[in-house]
Design a protein around this motif. Structure first.
Motif, PDB file in Angstrom:
ATOM      1  N   SER A 156       0.837  -1.202   0.000  1.00 32.81           N
ATOM      2  CA  SER A 156       0.000   0.000   0.000  1.00 32.81           C
ATOM      3  C   SER A 156       0.872   1.253   0.000  1.00 32.81           C
ATOM      4  N   SER A 157       0.466   2.232  -0.782  1.00 31.42           N
ATOM      5  CA  SER A 157       1.175   3.516  -0.808  1.00 31.42           C
ATOM      6  C   SER A 157       0.284   4.650  -0.324  1.00 31.42           C
ATOM      7  N   LEU A 158      -0.880   4.311   0.241  1.00 29.50           N
ATOM      8  CA  LEU A 158      -1.853   5.322   0.655  1.00 29.50           C
ATOM      9  C   LEU A 158      -1.287   6.326   1.643  1.00 29.50           C
ATOM     10  N   ARG A 159      -0.565   5.858   2.640  1.00 32.66           N
ATOM     11  CA  ARG A 159      -0.108   6.741   3.708  1.00 32.66           C
ATOM     12  C   ARG A 159       0.708   7.912   3.182  1.00 32.66           C
ATOM     13  N   ASP A 160       1.607   7.649   2.240  1.00 31.61           N
ATOM     14  CA  ASP A 160       2.538   8.677   1.787  1.00 31.61           C
ATOM     15  C   ASP A 160       2.143   9.348   0.479  1.00 31.61           C
ATOM     16  N   PHE A 161       1.245   8.727  -0.299  1.00 30.48           N
ATOM     17  CA  PHE A 161       0.936   9.263  -1.616  1.00 30.48           C
ATOM     18  C   PHE A 161      -0.553   9.456  -1.877  1.00 30.48           C
ATOM     19  N   GLY A 162      -1.424   8.953  -1.013  1.00 32.24           N
ATOM     20  CA  GLY A 162      -2.847   9.154  -1.208  1.00 32.24           C
ATOM     21  C   GLY A 162      -3.382   8.419  -2.421  1.00 32.24           C
ATOM     22  N   ASN A 163      -4.533   8.866  -2.884  1.00 27.46           N
ATOM     23  CA  ASN A 163      -5.198   8.279  -4.048  1.00 27.46           C
ATOM     24  C   ASN A 163      -4.686   8.996  -5.296  1.00 27.46           C
ATOM     25  N   THR A 164      -3.873   8.306  -6.082  1.00 28.33           N
ATOM     26  CA  THR A 164      -3.278   8.903  -7.274  1.00 28.33           C
ATOM     27  C   THR A 164      -3.991   8.461  -8.550  1.00 28.33           C
ATOM     28  N   SER A 165      -5.274   8.157  -8.433  1.00 27.12           N
ATOM     29  CA  SER A 165      -6.116   7.819  -9.578  1.00 27.12           C
ATOM     30  C   SER A 165      -5.514   6.653 -10.366  1.00 27.12           C
TER      31      SER A 165
END
Length: 345
Positions: free
Chosen positions: A284-293
Motif C-alpha cells: 500500500s502507498s496510501l499513507r505517503d501518496f494518497g489516491n493517485t487515480s
C-alpha cells in the motif's frame, strides 16, 4: 465480462514521477478542522499527498517518467510504435495529449498516439489495449503513460502522479490475462458534473455552497458518493479477482503480489480480507501518496516493491476500480524488467 488471454507481450519496465511538493493532511489544514481531520486520516489511511506546482500538468510528470524509462531501457525513439495516454487531466480538450506527447518525446510520425479517458481502473484497461496491439504483431515496442492532476490542498484524498510503462513484442513471454468490466448505471458515484457539453461551465458553477459536512464546495468540483463507492468496490473486486485467477488457472498462493488501486484504507482492507490474502502480499502507498487515480498501481509498485521487481521474476495481480463505474484486473508475469527509482519533479 471480457476475459482475455494475450500472448507474445513482455512487460519491459515501468517508472513513476510525483511532484516535489508534499502536503500533510494533518499539518496543512485549518486549526478548527484538525479534530475531524484526525478521524478522517485514521479511516482513509492517507497522511501525506503530492501536489503539482501551479505550472505543472499531468503530462509534465508523464514526460519525465517516459524520458527516464526510455533511457533506462536504452530504447531508440524510432523503435517506439505506439504511445497511449490514460488520463482524465488532459492538457487541452483538443487535441489529445498523446499527440502532443509524441512530439515532445521526439517519436517518429508513424507512432500511433491517442488518449483514453479513464481514471482509477485505467491501468488494467490501458495495459490491455496496448498489449492487444502488440500481440497482433504490428507493434513491437510501445509506451503507456497514465496518471492525473487531481489534488487540492483542502481535499484529503487525491494526489498527483504519473507513470510510464513499456511493453514489447516477445514470442517467449508468458501470457497476460485480463478481466475488464463496466457499469455505467453508477456513473454519478464519481462525477465532475460541470464543464462538458451536457452541462457547460458557467459562472453559477463557481458559486460556493456548504455541503452536509459543513465544507465549502462548488458544482465545478468532483462529486464523490463515498458509501456508493465503498459498496461497489468491496462487492465487485473480490469476485473479479477470483474469476480471473480461475480463468488463468492460477492458484491464489502462486501470486507474489496483489496490487490494488489505492482508494482508501477501509476499502482496500475489506477487499484483502475478503480474498484471504496476507498483508505482506498487498503493498500500500496510501499513507505517503494518497489516491493517485490511474497511477496508483504503478506508484505502489515503485514505492513499495521496486527492489523486489527490478531485474527479478514475479507474478503480479493488478486491479483498478472506480470512476465509470469500471473495474479491470490483470495477471502479469514480470521477468527481469526495469524499475528505476521514483522521480520527483
Amino acid at each position: 465480462m471480457a476475459q482475455v488471454k494475450l500472448h507474445n507481450v513482455r512487460y519491459a519496465g515501468m517508472t513513476t514521477c510525483v511532484p516535489h511538493r508534499v502536503v500533510s493532511n494533518m499539518r496543512d489544514c485549518p486549526p478548527h478542522m484538525r479534530s475531524a481531520r484526525e478521524r478522517l486520516v485514521r479511516n482513509i489511511g492517507i497522511e501525506e499527498r503530492r501536489i503539482c506546482s501551479p505550472w505543472q500538468t499531468f503530462s509534465d510528470l508523464a514526460f519525465d517518467a517516459a524520458e527516464k524509462l526510455i533511457a533506462e531501457l536504452d530504447w531508440q525513439r524510432d523503435e517506439i510504435d505506439a504511445l497511449i495516454i490514460v488520463s482524465q487531466s488532459p492538457d487541452y480538450l483538443i487535441p489529445s495529449t498523446a499527440i502532443i506527447m509524441q512530439d515532445r518525446l521526439k517519436l517518429k510520425h508513424s507512432t500511433i498516439a491517442f488518449d483514453i479517458n479513464l481514471g482509477c481502473s485505467g491501468y488494467a484497461f490501458g495495459l490491455h489495449v496496448l498489449a492487444a496491439m502488440i500481440a497482433g504483431g504490428g507493434v513491437k515496442k510501445a509506451l503507456l503513460l497514465i496518471g492525473d492532476r487531481a489534488a487540492a490542498v483542502v481535499d484529503p484524498l487525491f494526489s498527483d502522479a504519473a507513470s510510464a510503462t513499456a511493453l514489447e513484442y516477445d514470442p517467449t513471454a508468458p501470457p497476460m490475462f485480463f478481466d475488464l468490466n463496466s457499469d455505467g448505471s453508477g456513473h454519478r458515484a464519481i462525477m465532475l458534473p460541470a464543464g462538458g457539453h451536457r452541462e457547460p461551465y458557467g459562472l453559477q458553477h463557481a458559486v460556493p455552497y456548504r455541503d452536509e459536512d459543513g465544507q465549502w464546495r462548488s458544482t465545478a468540483e468532483l462529486e464523490l458518493d463515498g458509501p456508493a463507492v465503498l459498496s461497489f468496490s468491496t462487492q465487485v473486486v473480490p469476485p473479479a479477482v477470483r474469476k480471473l485467477l480461475e480463468f488463468a488457472d492460477c492458484p491464489l498462493e502462486d501470486v507474489d503480489y496483489f496490487v490494488f488501486h489505492q482508494a482508501n484504507r477501509m476499502i482496500n482492507e475489506t477487499i484483502r480480507k475478503k480474498l484471504g490474502v496476507v498483508p505482506e502480499k498487498v503493498p500500500s502507498s496510501l499513507r505517503d501518496f494518497g489516491n493517485t487515480s490511474g497511477a496508483s498501481i504503478p506508484v505502489t509498485m515503485t514505492a513499495r516493491i521496486r527492489e523486489q521487481l527490478d531485474g527479478q521474476s514475479k507474478r503480479l495481480l493488478l486491479c483498478g476500480f472506480g470512476v465509470g463505474l469500471s473495474w479491470g484486473t490483470c495477471l502479469v508475469d514480470i521477468d527481469h524488467a526495469v524499475f528505476p527509482e521514483m522521480i520527483e519533479s
